[in-house]
Design a protein around this motif. Structure first.
Motif, PDB file in Angstrom:
ATOM      1  N   ARG A   1      15.997  -4.465  -6.300  1.00 36.29           N
ATOM      2  CA  ARG A   1      16.200  -3.776  -5.307  1.00 36.29           C
ATOM      3  C   ARG A   1      15.029  -2.660  -4.802  1.00 36.29           C
ATOM      4  NH1 ARG A   1      20.692  -4.918  -3.355  1.00 36.29           N
ATOM      5  NH2 ARG A   1      22.780  -6.282  -4.863  1.00 36.29           N
ATOM      6  N   GLN A   2      14.686  -2.049  -5.339  1.00 35.16           N
ATOM      7  CA  GLN A   2      13.696  -1.412  -5.017  1.00 35.16           C
ATOM      8  C   GLN A   2      12.454  -2.162  -4.386  1.00 35.16           C
ATOM      9  OE1 GLN A   2      13.302   2.064  -5.216  1.00 35.16           O
ATOM     10  NE2 GLN A   2      12.175   2.097  -4.157  1.00 35.16           N
ATOM     11  N   THR A   3      12.249  -2.955  -5.489  1.00 34.50           N
ATOM     12  CA  THR A   3      10.503  -4.020  -4.793  1.00 34.50           C
ATOM     13  C   THR A   3      11.289  -4.655  -3.187  1.00 34.50           C
ATOM     14  OG1 THR A   3      10.045  -4.533  -7.287  1.00 34.50           O
ATOM     15  CG2 THR A   3       9.568  -6.027  -5.294  1.00 34.50           C
ATOM     16  N   GLU A   4      12.635  -5.298  -2.826  1.00 36.51           N
ATOM     17  CA  GLU A   4      12.426  -6.224  -2.002  1.00 36.51           C
ATOM     18  C   GLU A   4      12.392  -4.181  -0.334  1.00 36.51           C
ATOM     19  OE1 GLU A   4      12.932  -8.560  -1.166  1.00 36.51           O
ATOM     20  OE2 GLU A   4      12.085  -9.032  -3.245  1.00 36.51           O
ATOM     21  N   SER A   5      12.691  -3.203  -1.293  1.00 41.87           N
ATOM     22  CA  SER A   5      12.857  -2.287  -0.290  1.00 41.87           C
ATOM     23  C   SER A   5      12.080  -2.016  -0.280  1.00 41.87           C
ATOM     24  CB  SER A   5      14.067  -1.095  -0.815  1.00 41.87           C
ATOM     25  OG  SER A   5      14.420  -0.180  -0.020  1.00 41.87           O
ATOM     26  N   GLU A   6      11.245  -2.038  -0.450  1.00 45.33           N
ATOM     27  CA  GLU A   6       9.493  -1.611  -0.281  1.00 45.33           C
ATOM     28  C   GLU A   6       9.215  -2.396   0.152  1.00 45.33           C
ATOM     29  OE1 GLU A   6       7.696  -0.368  -3.906  1.00 45.33           O
ATOM     30  OE2 GLU A   6       8.801   0.837  -4.013  1.00 45.33           O
ATOM     31  N   LYS A   7       8.904  -3.787  -0.279  1.00 47.61           N
ATOM     32  CA  LYS A   7       8.585  -4.943   0.971  1.00 47.61           C
ATOM     33  C   LYS A   7       8.921  -4.464   2.607  1.00 47.61           C
ATOM     34  CE  LYS A   7       9.637  -8.589  -1.131  1.00 47.61           C
ATOM     35  NZ  LYS A   7       9.839  -9.605  -2.344  1.00 47.61           N
ATOM     36  N   VAL A   8      10.577  -4.660   2.912  1.00 50.87           N
ATOM     37  CA  VAL A   8      10.332  -4.570   4.049  1.00 50.87           C
ATOM     38  C   VAL A   8      10.323  -3.284   4.198  1.00 50.87           C
ATOM     39  CG1 VAL A   8      12.796  -4.284   5.700  1.00 50.87           C
ATOM     40  CG2 VAL A   8      12.623  -5.988   3.273  1.00 50.87           C
TER      41      VAL A   8
ATOM     42  N   ALA B   1       7.906  -8.157   4.470  1.00 48.46           N
ATOM     43  CA  ALA B   1       8.771  -9.157   3.632  1.00 48.46           C
ATOM     44  C   ALA B   1       9.851  -8.408   5.537  1.00 48.46           C
ATOM     45  CB  ALA B   1       9.530  -9.063   2.977  1.00 48.46           C
ATOM     46  N   PRO B   2      10.742  -9.621   6.334  1.00 51.06           N
ATOM     47  CA  PRO B   2      11.418  -9.285   6.972  1.00 51.06           C
ATOM     48  C   PRO B   2      12.339  -8.463   6.072  1.00 51.06           C
ATOM     49  CG  PRO B   2      11.726 -11.561   6.561  1.00 51.06           C
ATOM     50  CD  PRO B   2      10.422 -10.587   5.742  1.00 51.06           C
TER      51      PRO B   2
ATOM     52  N   ALA C   1      22.126  -8.717  -0.776  1.00 49.22           N
ATOM     53  CA  ALA C   1      22.758  -8.834  -1.998  1.00 49.22           C
ATOM     54  C   ALA C   1      21.056  -9.614  -1.838  1.00 49.22           C
ATOM     55  CB  ALA C   1      23.555 -10.585  -1.546  1.00 49.22           C
ATOM     56  N   LEU C   2      20.040  -9.749  -3.533  1.00 53.22           N
ATOM     57  CA  LEU C   2      19.428 -10.309  -3.813  1.00 53.22           C
ATOM     58  C   LEU C   2      18.980 -11.280  -3.596  1.00 53.22           C
ATOM     59  CD1 LEU C   2      19.059  -8.583  -7.365  1.00 53.22           C
ATOM     60  CD2 LEU C   2      17.751  -8.058  -5.611  1.00 53.22           C
ATOM     61  N   PRO C   3      17.951 -11.890  -3.153  1.00 54.85           N
ATOM     62  CA  PRO C   3      17.593 -13.851  -2.850  1.00 54.85           C
ATOM     63  C   PRO C   3      17.634 -14.389  -4.003  1.00 54.85           C
ATOM     64  CG  PRO C   3      15.487 -11.887  -2.339  1.00 54.85           C
ATOM     65  CD  PRO C   3      16.534 -11.469  -2.892  1.00 54.85           C
ATOM     66  N   ASP C   4      18.260 -15.324  -4.026  1.00 49.92           N
ATOM     67  CA  ASP C   4      18.848 -16.289  -4.755  1.00 49.92           C
ATOM     68  C   ASP C   4      17.521 -16.424  -6.501  1.00 49.92           C
ATOM     69  OD1 ASP C   4      21.378 -16.343  -3.542  1.00 49.92           O
ATOM     70  OD2 ASP C   4      21.022 -18.281  -2.600  1.00 49.92           O
ATOM     71  N   ALA C   5      16.365 -16.541  -6.041  1.00 48.76           N
ATOM     72  CA  ALA C   5      15.416 -16.915  -6.870  1.00 48.76           C
ATOM     73  C   ALA C   5      16.129 -15.523  -7.716  1.00 48.76           C
ATOM     74  CB  ALA C   5      14.588 -16.875  -6.115  1.00 48.76           C
TER      75      ALA C   5
ATOM     76  N   SER D   1      -7.636 -12.304  -6.933  1.00 48.46           N
ATOM     77  CA  SER D   1      -5.810 -12.255  -6.921  1.00 48.46           C
ATOM     78  C   SER D   1      -5.124 -13.997  -7.547  1.00 48.46           C
ATOM     79  CB  SER D   1      -5.794 -11.665  -5.412  1.00 48.46           C
ATOM     80  OG  SER D   1      -3.870 -12.234  -5.677  1.00 48.46           O
ATOM     81  N   TRP D   2      -4.538 -14.003  -7.467  1.00 46.12           N
ATOM     82  CA  TRP D   2      -4.414 -15.227  -8.005  1.00 46.12           C
ATOM     83  C   TRP D   2      -3.199 -15.722  -7.635  1.00 46.12           C
ATOM     84  CZ3 TRP D   2      -4.485 -11.408 -12.484  1.00 46.12           C
ATOM     85  CH2 TRP D   2      -3.077 -10.652 -12.690  1.00 46.12           C
ATOM     86  N   ASP D   3      -2.130 -14.948  -6.907  1.00 46.84           N
ATOM     87  CA  ASP D   3      -1.242 -14.322  -6.113  1.00 46.84           C
ATOM     88  C   ASP D   3      -1.520 -14.918  -4.456  1.00 46.84           C
ATOM     89  OD1 ASP D   3       0.772 -13.726  -4.721  1.00 46.84           O
ATOM     90  OD2 ASP D   3       1.589 -13.656  -6.240  1.00 46.84           O
ATOM     91  N   ALA D   4      -1.527 -15.422  -3.633  1.00 49.63           N
ATOM     92  CA  ALA D   4      -1.708 -15.637  -2.180  1.00 49.63           C
ATOM     93  C   ALA D   4      -0.974 -14.391  -1.341  1.00 49.63           C
ATOM     94  CB  ALA D   4      -1.045 -16.786  -1.081  1.00 49.63           C
ATOM     95  N   ARG D   5       0.019 -13.650  -2.088  1.00 45.23           N
ATOM     96  CA  ARG D   5       0.415 -12.295  -0.733  1.00 45.23           C
ATOM     97  C   ARG D   5      -0.481 -11.184  -0.827  1.00 45.23           C
ATOM     98  NH1 ARG D   5       5.778 -11.838  -3.996  1.00 45.23           N
ATOM     99  NH2 ARG D   5       4.562 -12.580  -6.017  1.00 45.23           N
ATOM    100  N   PRO D   6      -0.684 -10.694   0.474  1.00 46.01           N
ATOM    101  CA  PRO D   6      -1.634 -10.294   0.882  1.00 46.01           C
ATOM    102  C   PRO D   6      -1.713  -8.475   0.290  1.00 46.01           C
ATOM    103  CG  PRO D   6      -0.589 -10.452   2.710  1.00 46.01           C
ATOM    104  CD  PRO D   6      -0.066 -11.470   1.517  1.00 46.01           C
ATOM    105  N   ALA D   7      -0.911  -7.957  -0.246  1.00 43.95           N
ATOM    106  CA  ALA D   7      -0.441  -6.624  -0.568  1.00 43.95           C
ATOM    107  C   ALA D   7      -0.306  -6.633  -2.326  1.00 43.95           C
ATOM    108  CB  ALA D   7       1.039  -5.856  -0.167  1.00 43.95           C
ATOM    109  N   LEU D   8      -0.498  -7.674  -3.093  1.00 42.86           N
ATOM    110  CA  LEU D   8      -0.562  -7.769  -4.217  1.00 42.86           C
ATOM    111  C   LEU D   8      -2.009  -7.430  -4.956  1.00 42.86           C
ATOM    112  CD1 LEU D   8       1.787 -10.528  -5.448  1.00 42.86           C
ATOM    113  CD2 LEU D   8       2.243  -8.056  -5.171  1.00 42.86           C
ATOM    114  N   VAL D   9      -2.129  -6.487  -5.861  1.00 42.85           N
ATOM    115  CA  VAL D   9      -3.016  -6.092  -6.097  1.00 42.85           C
ATOM    116  C   VAL D   9      -3.122  -7.217  -7.447  1.00 42.85           C
ATOM    117  CG1 VAL D   9      -4.948  -4.576  -7.637  1.00 42.85           C
ATOM    118  CG2 VAL D   9      -3.480  -3.755  -5.901  1.00 42.85           C
ATOM    119  N   CYS D  10      -3.536  -7.842  -8.055  1.00 41.95           N
ATOM    120  CA  CYS D  10      -3.753  -8.465  -9.367  1.00 41.95           C
ATOM    121  C   CYS D  10      -4.841  -7.877 -10.560  1.00 41.95           C
ATOM    122  CB  CYS D  10      -4.308 -10.274  -8.915  1.00 41.95           C
ATOM    123  SG  CYS D  10      -3.025 -10.731  -8.817  1.00 41.95           S
ATOM    124  N   MET D  11      -4.348  -7.179 -11.476  1.00 45.29           N
ATOM    125  CA  MET D  11      -4.873  -6.147 -12.690  1.00 45.29           C
ATOM    126  C   MET D  11      -4.468  -6.979 -13.471  1.00 45.29           C
ATOM    127  SD  MET D  11      -3.782  -2.824 -11.725  1.00 45.29           S
ATOM    128  CE  MET D  11      -5.202  -1.760 -12.089  1.00 45.29           C
TER     129      MET D  11
END
Length: 161
Positions: A24-31, A36-37, A43-47, A143-153
């Motif tokens: 929930r914190q992550t989804e809120s921060e993404k918005v 994320a829109p 509700a949390l995404p079904d995934a 990065s191994w993830d296509a989402r631009p705001a992710l930092v891979c470490m």
């Protein structure tokens, strides 16, 4: 105290609750950060539902550790094995206990439990968490993830980072 989680018993509900708080914190921060829109409902995404509702099933191929303070589970880390070692999929300490070494203890347990490299991705707006990872020897990698705001470490025990 950091210990292996009992996902088929006493820790299942606590792990589900902690993971839900994290998601929930992550989804809120993404918005808030435009990653994320705004959702149509709270509700949390079904995934993510399986991680919350049945962590034993969702994390069947993972190692899960919990942090306990005063007999209460207050933090969780989820490690998924991969070809290079493990990937930290979830790391969360309840906001009420932050600053008391819970996140550091969980991260140290994850590093100690890894058999090889330890990888993770973190949103770039989480500067305090990135600094924690860097303090333990994690370095930024391509990065191994296509989402631009992710930092891979990555932490590599072979290289000391």
């Amino acid at each position: 105290m950091i210990r292996a989680a009992d996902l088929r018993g006493a820790d299942a509900v606590a792990v589900g609750r902690l993971v839900e708080d994290y998601l929930r914190q992550t989804e809120s921060e993404k918005v808030a950060h435009g990653a994320a829109p705004a959702p149509a409902s709270d509700a949390l995404p079904d995934a993510y539902r399986r991680e919350v509702d049945d962590p034993a099933d969702a994390y069947g191929d993972c190692r899960v550790f919990v942090a306990e303070l005063d007999g209460e589970v207050v933090g969780v880390v989820v490690l998924r094995p991969d070809a290079e070692g493990v990937e930290i999929k979830r790391l969360w300490a309840s906001p009420e206990v932050r600053g008391r070494g819970v996140g550091s203890g969980l991260l140290d347990a994850a590093i100690a439990a890894g058999s090889g490299d330890v990888r993770l991705s973190v949103w770039d707006w989480r500067g305090d968490v990135i600094r924690l990872y860097e303090s333990r020897g994690f370095v930024r990698v391509p990065s191994w993830d296509a989402r631009p705001a992710l930092v891979c470490m990555r932490f590599s025990p072979r290289e000391g980072s």
